[in-house]
Design an enzyme around this catalytic site. Sequence first.
Site, short mmCIF file in Angstrom:
data_model
loop_
_atom_site.label_atom_id
_atom_site.label_comp_id
_atom_site.label_asym_id
_atom_site.label_seq_id
_atom_site.Cartn_x
_atom_site.Cartn_y
_atom_site.Cartn_z
N ASP A 1 68.63 51.09 82.20
CA ASP A 1 68.94 50.59 80.85
C ASP A 1 67.65 50.63 80.03
O ASP A 1 66.68 49.96 80.34
CB ASP A 1 69.48 49.14 80.94
CG ASP A 1 70.12 48.69 79.64
OD1 ASP A 1 71.02 47.82 79.69
OD2 ASP A 1 69.73 49.21 78.57
N ARG B 1 67.38 49.90 76.78
CA ARG B 1 67.51 49.18 75.50
C ARG B 1 66.46 48.08 75.32
O ARG B 1 66.05 47.44 76.27
CB ARG B 1 68.91 48.58 75.35
CG ARG B 1 69.98 49.60 75.13
CD ARG B 1 71.35 48.96 75.19
NE ARG B 1 71.72 48.63 76.56
CZ ARG B 1 72.91 48.13 76.89
NH1 ARG B 1 73.80 47.88 75.96
NH2 ARG B 1 73.21 47.85 78.15
N1 LIG Z 1 73.62 55.87 79.73
C1 LIG Z 1 74.92 55.52 79.74
N2 LIG Z 1 75.68 55.97 80.78
C2 LIG Z 1 76.99 55.64 80.80
O1 LIG Z 1 77.73 56.06 81.83
C3 LIG Z 1 77.58 54.87 79.78
N3 LIG Z 1 78.94 54.57 79.82
C4 LIG Z 1 76.75 54.45 78.72
N4 LIG Z 1 77.29 53.74 77.72
C5 LIG Z 1 76.44 52.98 76.82
O2 LIG Z 1 76.32 51.64 77.29
C6 LIG Z 1 76.19 50.75 76.18
C7 LIG Z 1 77.24 49.68 76.30
O3 LIG Z 1 76.94 48.94 77.45
P1 LIG Z 1 76.89 47.32 77.42
O4 LIG Z 1 78.27 46.89 77.77
O5 LIG Z 1 76.49 46.93 76.04
O6 LIG Z 1 75.88 46.94 78.46
C8 LIG Z 1 76.36 51.61 74.95
O7 LIG Z 1 75.07 51.93 74.46
C9 LIG Z 1 77.05 52.84 75.44
O8 LIG Z 1 76.71 54.01 74.65
N5 LIG Z 1 75.44 54.79 78.71
#
Ligand SMILES: Nc1nc(O)c(N)c(N[C@@H]2O[C@H](COP(=O)(O)O)[C@@H](O)[C@H]2O)n1
Length: 353
Positions: free
Chosen positions: A276, A278
């Site tokens: 992650d 972020r």
């Molecule tokens: N890097 C990544 N890989 C995946 O397989 C995903 N589904 C996502 N989605 C991203 O996750 C965020 C939402 O997650 P939270 O529930 O807020 O922790 C959002 O940025 C999606 O684009 N990303």
Amino acid sequence: MADAIQFYEPKERYGFLSNFSLHSIVIDGVTWPTVEHYYQSSKFLAADIIARIHHAATPEQAFKVSRQYSKQVRPDWNNIKETVMMRGLRCKFHQHHPLAHWLVATETQPIVEHSFSDAYWGDGGDGHGKNRLGQLLMALRDELKNKHPYKLIRYVDAAQLPTQFGVFTMHGFIQSDNNVEHLALTYGKLDVTKPALIRLHSECLTGDALYSLRCDCGFQLQKSLETIVSHGSGALLYLRQEGRGIGLLNKIRAYHLQDKGADTVEANERLGFAADMREYHFCEGMLHYLEIDKVKLMTNNPRKVQALCIAGINVVERVPLQEGHNIHNENYLETKSRKLRHMFSKEDDFSLS
Ligand SMILES: Nc1nc(O)c(N)c(N[C@@H]2O[C@H](COP(=O)(O)O)[C@@H](O)[C@H]2O)n1
Ligand SMILES: [Zn+2]
């Protein structure tokens, strides 16, 4: 001056800069309806005159009453008036966060009180005036812009956003350290004395806009907006952090690896990213603008709870947001639970006290 900001009437675009703007201030425990009430009252030592000005119905009235006693102005007024004015301005902008962010958002533009009747505080109408009020406002802007949390984000503008759930106000910001644009959607009147119901929503184009079943984002977005409307007020911070911060195209690469058997964490890591990526530090600036310092946070993600706590926001309650589980996202959600500690059941919950 080509791009100078000229202000005068409170109702005009930059009217918030006027001492007549209807923003009360508290100084030494006393509430003044406007800076003008405070400034005009400060000219006098006689309690009855001060009281008459203090209780004037409008700033215009406060100004008029003050003029009636021009012969009783305190003898040292000329020596103290700039200090009095700056104190009133500091209280106004520190006690009304949006005003401070709007002032900082004027960046380096000259600020001029365009007053035909005042050549000391204003420009005298034709520029011959000293514009001391504009000078003090620019000095205050310089003080604020280098201070936390004004350094985190820059407020840009706001507009109405009618949605199928209700009419929100959309506030646009730019994150200062990377120029990324972010949004805050607010609904209803936020009562600063109570915890605000909020959602930190990370952008997911596929989920939020393309009806993807691969994740729960779109379902969470809809549920968050519905919940805020039914609650009567709240805010959704829409954070441009696509792909847990790796961007849309890398998320597609990550999905491709998941199509071949990797889980959502393994995929990120095989692409050379952390699970992650972020950051949330800038949310403090957005919440400061919205005058939110205690929240009920709609999330399953412990990192978002932690991020707000680190930012000094009082997370009085975590509101679970378990929406849209289906056969296409069950492995993804299971991995988020197991490897990213997302909380999908009551047992996962933890006391925030
Ligand atoms: N890097 C990544 N890989 C995946 O397989 C995903 N589904 C996502 N989605 C991203 O996750 C965020 C939402 O997650 P939270 O529930 O807020 O922790 C959002 O940025 C999606 O684009 N990303
Ligand atoms: Zn998603």
